[in-house]
Design a protein around this motif. Structure first.
Motif, PDB file in Angstrom:
ATOM      1  N   ARG A   7      11.712   2.412 -13.238  1.00 22.91           N
ATOM      2  CA  ARG A   7      10.672   1.619 -13.906  1.00 22.91           C
ATOM      3  C   ARG A   7      11.167   0.215 -14.208  1.00 22.91           C
ATOM      4  O   ARG A   7      10.426  -0.768 -14.037  1.00 22.91           O
ATOM      5  CB  ARG A   7      10.238   2.321 -15.199  1.00 22.91           C
ATOM      6  CG  ARG A   7       9.133   1.581 -15.947  1.00 22.91           C
ATOM      7  CD  ARG A   7       8.868   2.239 -17.292  1.00 22.91           C
ATOM      8  NE  ARG A   7      10.056   2.245 -18.148  1.00 22.91           N
ATOM      9  CZ  ARG A   7      10.480   1.185 -18.868  1.00 22.91           C
ATOM     10  NH1 ARG A   7       9.821   0.035 -18.817  1.00 22.91           N
ATOM     11  NH2 ARG A   7      11.556   1.299 -19.626  1.00 22.91           N
ATOM     12  N   LYS A   8      12.429   0.092 -14.655  1.00 24.52           N
ATOM     13  CA  LYS A   8      12.981  -1.233 -14.937  1.00 24.52           C
ATOM     14  C   LYS A   8      13.074  -2.078 -13.673  1.00 24.52           C
ATOM     15  O   LYS A   8      12.815  -3.292 -13.705  1.00 24.52           O
ATOM     16  CB  LYS A   8      14.356  -1.091 -15.585  1.00 24.52           C
ATOM     17  CG  LYS A   8      14.308  -0.527 -17.004  1.00 24.52           C
ATOM     18  CD  LYS A   8      15.700  -0.446 -17.604  1.00 24.52           C
ATOM     19  CE  LYS A   8      15.644   0.089 -19.033  1.00 24.52           C
ATOM     20  NZ  LYS A   8      17.009   0.166 -19.643  1.00 24.52           N
TER      21      LYS A   8
ATOM     22  N   GLU B 277       4.856   2.866 -18.313  1.00 21.07           N
ATOM     23  CA  GLU B 277       5.619   3.818 -19.130  1.00 21.07           C
ATOM     24  C   GLU B 277       5.003   5.214 -19.096  1.00 21.07           C
ATOM     25  O   GLU B 277       5.727   6.220 -19.192  1.00 21.07           O
ATOM     26  CB  GLU B 277       5.709   3.322 -20.576  1.00 21.07           C
ATOM     27  CG  GLU B 277       6.658   2.146 -20.791  1.00 21.07           C
ATOM     28  CD  GLU B 277       6.055   0.823 -20.318  1.00 21.07           C
ATOM     29  OE1 GLU B 277       6.788  -0.173 -20.246  1.00 21.07           O
ATOM     30  OE2 GLU B 277       4.829   0.815 -20.039  1.00 21.07           O
ATOM     31  N   THR B 278       3.700   5.288 -18.967  1.00 27.54           N
ATOM     32  CA  THR B 278       3.061   6.597 -18.875  1.00 27.54           C
ATOM     33  C   THR B 278       3.398   7.287 -17.553  1.00 27.54           C
ATOM     34  O   THR B 278       3.492   8.517 -17.503  1.00 27.54           O
ATOM     35  CB  THR B 278       1.539   6.448 -19.010  1.00 27.54           C
ATOM     36  OG1 THR B 278       1.070   5.508 -18.034  1.00 27.54           O
ATOM     37  CG2 THR B 278       1.171   5.960 -20.400  1.00 27.54           C
TER      38      THR B 278
ATOM     39  N   THR C 241      -0.360   2.499 -18.508  1.00 23.47           N
ATOM     40  CA  THR C 241       0.814   1.632 -18.372  1.00 23.47           C
ATOM     41  C   THR C 241       1.829   2.304 -17.454  1.00 23.47           C
ATOM     42  O   THR C 241       1.732   3.499 -17.139  1.00 23.47           O
ATOM     43  CB  THR C 241       1.466   1.353 -19.744  1.00 23.47           C
ATOM     44  OG1 THR C 241       1.901   2.596 -20.318  1.00 23.47           O
ATOM     45  CG2 THR C 241       0.471   0.674 -20.685  1.00 23.47           C
TER      46      THR C 241
ATOM     47  N   GLN D 186       6.305   6.965 -16.126  1.00 25.69           N
ATOM     48  CA  GLN D 186       7.653   7.475 -16.373  1.00 25.69           C
ATOM     49  C   GLN D 186       7.598   8.735 -17.226  1.00 25.69           C
ATOM     50  O   GLN D 186       8.299   9.715 -16.954  1.00 25.69           O
ATOM     51  CB  GLN D 186       8.490   6.400 -17.065  1.00 25.69           C
ATOM     52  CG  GLN D 186       9.875   6.886 -17.483  1.00 25.69           C
ATOM     53  CD  GLN D 186      10.608   5.878 -18.340  1.00 25.69           C
ATOM     54  OE1 GLN D 186      10.222   4.707 -18.427  1.00 25.69           O
ATOM     55  NE2 GLN D 186      11.671   6.322 -19.007  1.00 25.69           N
ATOM     56  N   ALA D 187       6.738   8.743 -18.231  1.00 28.18           N
ATOM     57  CA  ALA D 187       6.636   9.918 -19.086  1.00 28.18           C
ATOM     58  C   ALA D 187       6.082  11.118 -18.334  1.00 28.18           C
ATOM     59  O   ALA D 187       6.439  12.271 -18.632  1.00 28.18           O
ATOM     60  CB  ALA D 187       5.744   9.602 -20.296  1.00 28.18           C
TER      61      ALA D 187
ATOM     62  N   THR E 148       9.621  -3.211 -12.923  1.00 25.34           N
ATOM     63  CA  THR E 148       9.145  -4.190 -13.904  1.00 25.34           C
ATOM     64  C   THR E 148       9.820  -5.544 -13.710  1.00 25.34           C
ATOM     65  O   THR E 148       9.176  -6.605 -13.825  1.00 25.34           O
ATOM     66  CB  THR E 148       9.398  -3.681 -15.325  1.00 25.34           C
ATOM     67  OG1 THR E 148       8.789  -2.404 -15.488  1.00 25.34           O
ATOM     68  CG2 THR E 148       8.828  -4.640 -16.365  1.00 25.34           C
TER      69      THR E 148
ATOM     70  N   GLU F  89      13.613   6.046 -15.710  1.00 27.22           N
ATOM     71  CA  GLU F  89      13.664   4.808 -16.487  1.00 27.22           C
ATOM     72  C   GLU F  89      14.275   3.674 -15.681  1.00 27.22           C
ATOM     73  O   GLU F  89      13.821   2.521 -15.757  1.00 27.22           O
ATOM     74  CB  GLU F  89      14.462   5.046 -17.771  1.00 27.22           C
ATOM     75  CG  GLU F  89      14.507   3.823 -18.693  1.00 27.22           C
ATOM     76  CD  GLU F  89      15.265   4.103 -19.975  1.00 27.22           C
ATOM     77  OE1 GLU F  89      15.379   3.176 -20.803  1.00 27.22           O
ATOM     78  OE2 GLU F  89      15.751   5.245 -20.128  1.00 27.22           O
TER      79      GLU F  89
END
Length: 561
Positions: A168-169, A155-156, A153, A158-159, A172, A165
């Protein structure tokens, strides 16, 4: 992943390549052993049925089927289809590797063009590199199974630190029907524009150059997505796959050993239970096919696929190091250790000091060229039909390049023996006369091209008279020695004897002595001297050469005036 064996074959020895055959990971044996095992099981089952389970009539039918398969196996164009397919796949695989994406060059440009040590400048440089690696990670997630497994994903990502963050937003919330690969590149270009406005980039040319680096990087990643989108046509892949398998399925019957068949092509002088040659053929062709199957998609989990996970980590680590840690750490300017050495020679280690080196030397430099006569360098006359040309009176005068005399060249040769010494003297005399005549004739032709009167033929009469007198002298000496009863062995050669002759400046110069009879060399109270004819010939020839050179120099001086 990638199997590396380059160090093992650094030296092309028999043992080096033999050891490669014993490796398992990524080897031919690992690729073909499952299918080879299945093929051998089917072959041995049919062979056992023929030998132990069939009667005579059934064996006859089996032999007819074996003959049919054996005869028509070559109708399958295996080599042509497989060779063309493998060549296409290897070319496609190598092009994918060249476009896999490296940030090194772009990072070097970023570190050189965006100057500054403050935190804002450092953040600009680091974020540009991070955006480039982010685009690569997004592309690899869509075309590579290992990367998709690592980052299932956004989110991974970003991690893992490839994006924040907020970034990513933005990605998205961006409502676009296609992939969002261009967004991070756009962010990097915006940072470059801001750096130019704030004076962190010196000129617009640097901005244009950085844009080219980003565009080239994005284009390479775009080629990877195109290769994943449009693979080798499925029809071609199916044809190759079925061709190879059908060929060896036919060989299961066609390569059976039969006993006393009425088909002469099937009868063999020996009965082998194991088809050794067919096994070798199976290993080679199936192994060739496995190469293409592994390289069709090099972004997977095969032994020879690309190390995409390592590449992502490496690009991020190297790129940040170049633009941040190395950008402002420059060594001081100083003189190198070879500053005063006109011919610098670096040192070698003790293990490499005796290494044989083959330097670059032109192949024509070792060519042996004979230059016994003088060379006259002159200007080429204007060709017919050519337009323009030099004006009248601008032609360059001929230049005489003194060649190596035949006497000095004969001095370096091995001495002749017995009667060949007389022939040697005659050949020297001929070379002297021919060189003298050629210089006269070349000088006359050069004078005619420059608009001067040709040299009179009477000028060559002195050389002819010298040749005649010298020849008569040699003949008289031969007659006298024959009358005295001397044999041919009396004309041994004296290789190192020298005699004084008159040079160009009136002094003495050394030249090779003429062959003399053995009786003369045994007399210690007599000095070795060349024959009068030979000495006169050298003196007159040298005087004529000086006169000819002086005449040409006077002509050049008059034209210059």
């Amino acid at each position: 992943m990638t199997v590396t064996y380059t160090l093992d074959v650094a030296t092309s020895k028999f043992s080096s390549f033999t050891r490669l055959l014993l490796r398992w990971r990524g080897s031919l044996w690992k690729a073909v052993y499952p299918e080879l095992s299945l093929w051998l099981i089917l072959y041995f089952v049919l062979s056992a049925v023929y030998r132990f389970a069939l009667n005579e009539d059934q064996k006859l039918v089996f032999e007819n089927v074996t003959y049919f398969c054996y005869k028509y196996t070559d109708f399958i164009p295996l080599t042509f289809i497989l060779g063309f397919f493998v060549s296409l796949v290897v070319q496609r695989w190598w092009d994918m590797f060249q476009n896999i994406g490296w940030v090194d060059n772009a990072a070097l440009y970023i570190a050189a063009y965006i100057e500054g040590t403050d935190d804002t400048t450092r953040m600009i440089r680091r974020n540009i590199v991070r955006f480039m690696v982010l685009v690569q990670a997004m592309v690899f997630r869509d075309i590579s199974v290992p990367i998709r497994r690592r980052f299932p994903t956004m989110e991974t990502l970003q991690a893992a630190g490839f994006m924040s963050e907020v970034e990513r937003k933005i990605l998205t919330d961006l409502a676009v029907p296609s992939a969002k690969y261009s967004m991070p590149i756009q962010w990097a270009m915006a940072l470059i524009v801001d750096a130019r406005k704030n004076g962190r980039i010196a000129n617009d040319y640097a901005v244009h150059d950085l844009f080219d680096r980003l565009r080239e990087y994005r284009s390479n990643l775009g080629k990877l997505t195109c290769y994943d989108w449009v693979p080798v046509p499925l029809l071609y892949t199916q044809v190759v796959f079925l061709t190879v398998r059908a060929y060896f399925l036919t060989c299961i019957m066609g390569r059976q050993y039969v006993q006393d068949s009425h088909h002469s092509d099937l009868n063999s002088p020996i009965d082998l239970y194991i088809p050794f040659l067919t096994i070798l053929q199976f290993v080679f062709y199936i192994g060739w096919m496995k190469v293409a199957e592994a390289l069709v998609n090099p972004m997977g989990d095969d032994d020879d696929d690309f190390e995409v996970n390592w590449l992502l980590d490496r690009n991020l680590r190297v790129g940040l190091s170049v633009v941040d840690n190395v950008a402002n750490r420059r060594p001081p300017l100083e003189k190198d250790v070879f500053w005063a050495d006109a011919n610098p020679t670096p040192l070698y280690s003790a293990q490499a000091v005796n290494t044989v080196i083959n330097p670059y030397v032109g192949s024509a430099t070792v060519m042996s060229v004979r230059r016994e006569n003088d060379v006259v360098m002159m200007q080429r006359s204007k060709e017919e039909g050519s337009e323009g040309g030099d004006k009248e009176g601008t032609a360059r005068p001929p230049i005489i390049v003194r060649g190596v005399s035949s006497v000095s060249q004969q001095q370096q040769r091995s001495p002749p023996g017995n009667f060949s010494a007389i022939r040697l003297r005659l050949s020297r005399l001929g070379s002297q006369v021919s060189g003298h005549l050629s210089r006269r004739m070349s000088g006359s032709s050069a004078a005619m091209e420059n608009g001067q009167l040709p040299t009179s033929p009477l000028m060559n009469f002195d050389a002819l008279s010298i040749a005649a007198s010298s020849t008569n002298s040699i003949i008289r000496e031969l007659v006298e020695m024959n009358d005295n009863g001397r044999d041919r062995a009396a004309f041994d050669y004296v290789p190192k004897a020298k005699s004084p002759t008159v040079g160009r400046e009136g002094g003495a110069s050394n030249s090779l002595a003429a062959p003399v009879p053995r009786s003369r060399r045994l007399s210690s109270d007599k000095q070795l001297t060349p024959t009068p004819a030979r000495s006169d010939l050298f003196a007159v020839a040298e005087e004529d050469d000086d006169a000819f050179v002086a005449q040409q120099q006077n002509t050049i001086v008059k034209k210059q005036k």
